[in-house]
Design an enzyme around this catalytic site. Structure first.
Site, mmCIF file in Angstrom:
data_model
loop_
_atom_site.group_PDB
_atom_site.id
_atom_site.type_symbol
_atom_site.label_atom_id
_atom_site.label_comp_id
_atom_site.label_asym_id
_atom_site.label_seq_id
_atom_site.Cartn_x
_atom_site.Cartn_y
_atom_site.Cartn_z
ATOM 1 N N GLY A 14 0.837 -1.205 0.000
ATOM 2 C CA GLY A 14 0.000 0.000 0.000
ATOM 3 C C GLY A 14 0.869 1.252 0.000
ATOM 4 O O GLY A 14 1.891 1.290 0.683
ATOM 5 N N ARG A 75 1.123 -5.054 -5.551
ATOM 6 C CA ARG A 75 1.328 -6.300 -4.837
ATOM 7 C C ARG A 75 1.672 -7.312 -5.930
ATOM 8 O O ARG A 75 1.039 -7.322 -6.969
ATOM 9 C CB ARG A 75 0.077 -6.663 -4.050
ATOM 10 C CG ARG A 75 -0.232 -5.556 -3.026
ATOM 11 C CD ARG A 75 -1.281 -5.925 -2.016
ATOM 12 N NE ARG A 75 -1.296 -4.947 -0.928
ATOM 13 C CZ ARG A 75 -2.123 -3.898 -0.864
ATOM 14 N NH1 ARG A 75 -3.026 -3.700 -1.813
ATOM 15 N NH2 ARG A 75 -2.056 -3.060 0.154
ATOM 16 N N ASP A 106 5.679 -5.099 6.038
ATOM 17 C CA ASP A 106 6.242 -6.412 6.385
ATOM 18 C C ASP A 106 6.294 -7.374 5.193
ATOM 19 O O ASP A 106 7.251 -8.127 5.038
ATOM 20 C CB ASP A 106 5.404 -7.064 7.489
ATOM 21 C CG ASP A 106 5.847 -6.591 8.871
ATOM 22 O OD1 ASP A 106 6.994 -6.130 8.998
ATOM 23 O OD2 ASP A 106 5.030 -6.697 9.810
ATOM 24 N N THR A 128 4.170 2.633 5.496
ATOM 25 C CA THR A 128 2.748 2.253 5.547
ATOM 26 C C THR A 128 2.041 3.203 6.510
ATOM 27 O O THR A 128 2.619 3.569 7.536
ATOM 28 C CB THR A 128 2.527 0.798 6.016
ATOM 29 O OG1 THR A 128 1.144 0.638 6.384
ATOM 30 C CG2 THR A 128 3.361 0.422 7.221
ATOM 31 N N ASP A 130 -0.267 2.534 8.430
ATOM 32 C CA ASP A 130 -0.823 1.827 9.592
ATOM 33 C C ASP A 130 0.062 1.820 10.841
ATOM 34 O O ASP A 130 -0.400 1.474 11.923
ATOM 35 C CB ASP A 130 -1.134 0.372 9.235
ATOM 36 C CG ASP A 130 -2.296 0.255 8.259
ATOM 37 O OD1 ASP A 130 -3.001 1.250 8.074
ATOM 38 O OD2 ASP A 130 -2.485 -0.836 7.690
ATOM 39 N N ASP A 132 2.163 -0.329 11.624
ATOM 40 C CA ASP A 132 2.054 -1.684 12.202
ATOM 41 C C ASP A 132 3.287 -2.544 11.931
ATOM 42 O O ASP A 132 3.185 -3.762 11.860
ATOM 43 C CB ASP A 132 0.786 -2.374 11.678
ATOM 44 C CG ASP A 132 0.814 -2.543 10.164
ATOM 45 O OD1 ASP A 132 1.660 -1.921 9.498
ATOM 46 O OD2 ASP A 132 -0.028 -3.304 9.642
ATOM 47 N N ARG A 174 -6.541 -2.430 8.839
ATOM 48 C CA ARG A 174 -7.242 -3.719 8.739
ATOM 49 C C ARG A 174 -6.854 -4.622 9.900
ATOM 50 O O ARG A 174 -7.637 -5.383 10.401
ATOM 51 C CB ARG A 174 -6.913 -4.383 7.394
ATOM 52 C CG ARG A 174 -7.868 -5.470 7.014
ATOM 53 C CD ARG A 174 -7.637 -5.922 5.590
ATOM 54 N NE ARG A 174 -8.024 -4.914 4.612
ATOM 55 C CZ ARG A 174 -7.639 -4.927 3.344
ATOM 56 N NH1 ARG A 174 -6.850 -5.869 2.904
ATOM 57 N NH2 ARG A 174 -8.036 -3.991 2.519
#
Ligand code: ADP
Ligand code: F6P
Length: 323
Positions: A14, A75, A106, A128, A130, A132, A174
């Site tokens: 992303g 992707r 990741d 990213t 996120d 995360d 997500r």
């Protein structure tokens, strides 16, 4: 391996605001060190297909303030196959690419690890919205995404207040509640729902909303991370259980775009420089990490095995200051 003569750079997974600033820093640092820098389009797909071009100093001009990625992103399921990996390695040989800076999450790090194991040293940069990625306290794009979410909810608050409603707002994430937590605090949300922490709508969230209503609160913001579930259903349930009219809003991909903030531009620039400095010394299979206020690097394998515990203390704090 020392003395690199050419490296590549790609963005993968992303996109995130600030990726361009990272690419720019990679290109400029490489060229300053006398290293050629190739841009690889559409993540690992470009490596497989040979969609690779030399980047000049001026190719990255006028990009530091732009969201998205000038290299495009994708992707690439094919990259996970033996055939895809072989094609990627052949293209590295063809273009003389001796190392790659991979900007992504990741998943992209896993690809970078595989390439490193096959003799193409890679350095990962966390990109990213996120936040995360376990190996780093900060990922490029997070600050911009939070600021966008905050601005959007500020706008929503006006109409929520006028109608004395409850707004249930879905933010991205997500698998991670970091945007929800930080943006939720920043907008003064009455409740924040994240995938990492179980919640009980009927026995916790509803009584909390009703208590704040008793003490005079007239409108309510509930922030929900994407991974928690359907905000329309949550809004309908809240309305049924509280009697307060509720509306659901999904902020969606607006959070992935826009001008990167100072923090994202600055962090991306420093990480880009750091990554090339590593590669220039022939050091690969590493990821750049921001930890305890410092840039460091870690082995990719170790980075992928780390876990990032959710900030439960901050979550509890958010719950206290929203009563
Ligand atoms: P992110 O980097 O944001 O986590 P993805 O998980 O979609 O995004 O991963 C981006 C790309 O990285 C994938 O499309 C694939 O090409 C590559 N990748 C992901 N997982 C692996 C893996 N286990 N092995 C090799 N490559 C991978
Ligand atoms: O990883 C960033 C992220 O924005 C997640 O929060 C979200 O779930 C996902 O990407 C959506 O990705 P896309 O719509 O591009 O498939």
């Amino acid at each position: 391996m020392g003395n690199m003569s050419a490296i590549g750079v790609l963005t993968s997974g992303g996109d995130a605001p600030g990726m361009n600033a990272a690419v720019r820093a990679v290109v400029r640092t490489a060229i300053a060190m006398g290293i050629k820098c190739f841009g690889i389009r559409r993540g690992y797909n470009g490596l497989i297909e040979g969609d690779i071009f030399e980047l000049t100093l001026r190719d990255v001009s006028d990009t530091i303030h732009r969201g998205g990625t000038i290299l495009y992103t994708a992707r690439s399921p094919k990259f996970k196959t033996e055939e895809g990996m072989e094609m990627a390695i052949n293209n590295c040989k063809k273009f003389g690419i001796q190392g790659i800076v991979v900007i992504g999450g990741d998943g992209s790090y896993r690809g970078a690890r595989d390439l490193s194991l096959r003799g193409i040293p890679c350095v990962g940069i966390p990109g990213t919205i996120d936040n995360d990625i376990a190996s780093t306290d900060y990922t490029i794009g997070f600050d911009t995404a939070m600021n966008t979410a905050m601005e959007m909810v500020d706008r929503l608050r006006d109409t929520t207040q006028s109608h004395e409603r409850c707004s249930v707002v879905e933010v991205m994430g997500r698998h991670a509640g970091w945007i929800a937590l930080q943006a939720g605090i920043a907008v003064g949300a009455t409740a924040i729902l994240v995938p990492e922490i179980e919640y009980d709508l009927r026995n916790e969230i509803v009584p909390k909303i009703l208590n704040t209503q008793k003490s005079g609160k007239k409108h309510f913001i509930v922030i929900v991370a994407e991974g928690v579930g359907d905000v329309d259903k949550i809004a309908a349930k809240l309305e049924a259980l509280t009697g307060i009219e509720a509306r659901a809003t999904v902020l969606g991909h607006v959070q992935r775009g826009g001008r990167p903030t100072v923090r994202d531009r600055q962090m991306a620039s420093c990480m880009g420089y750091y990554a090339v400095e590593l590669l220039s010394r022939g050091v690969g299979n590493r990821v750049v990490c921001y930890r305890s206020g410092m840039l460091i690097d870690t082995d990719i394998y170790e980075a992928l095995n780390m876990t990032k515990p959710f900030d439960v203390d901050m979550y509890n704090m958010a719950n206290v200051i929203s009563i």
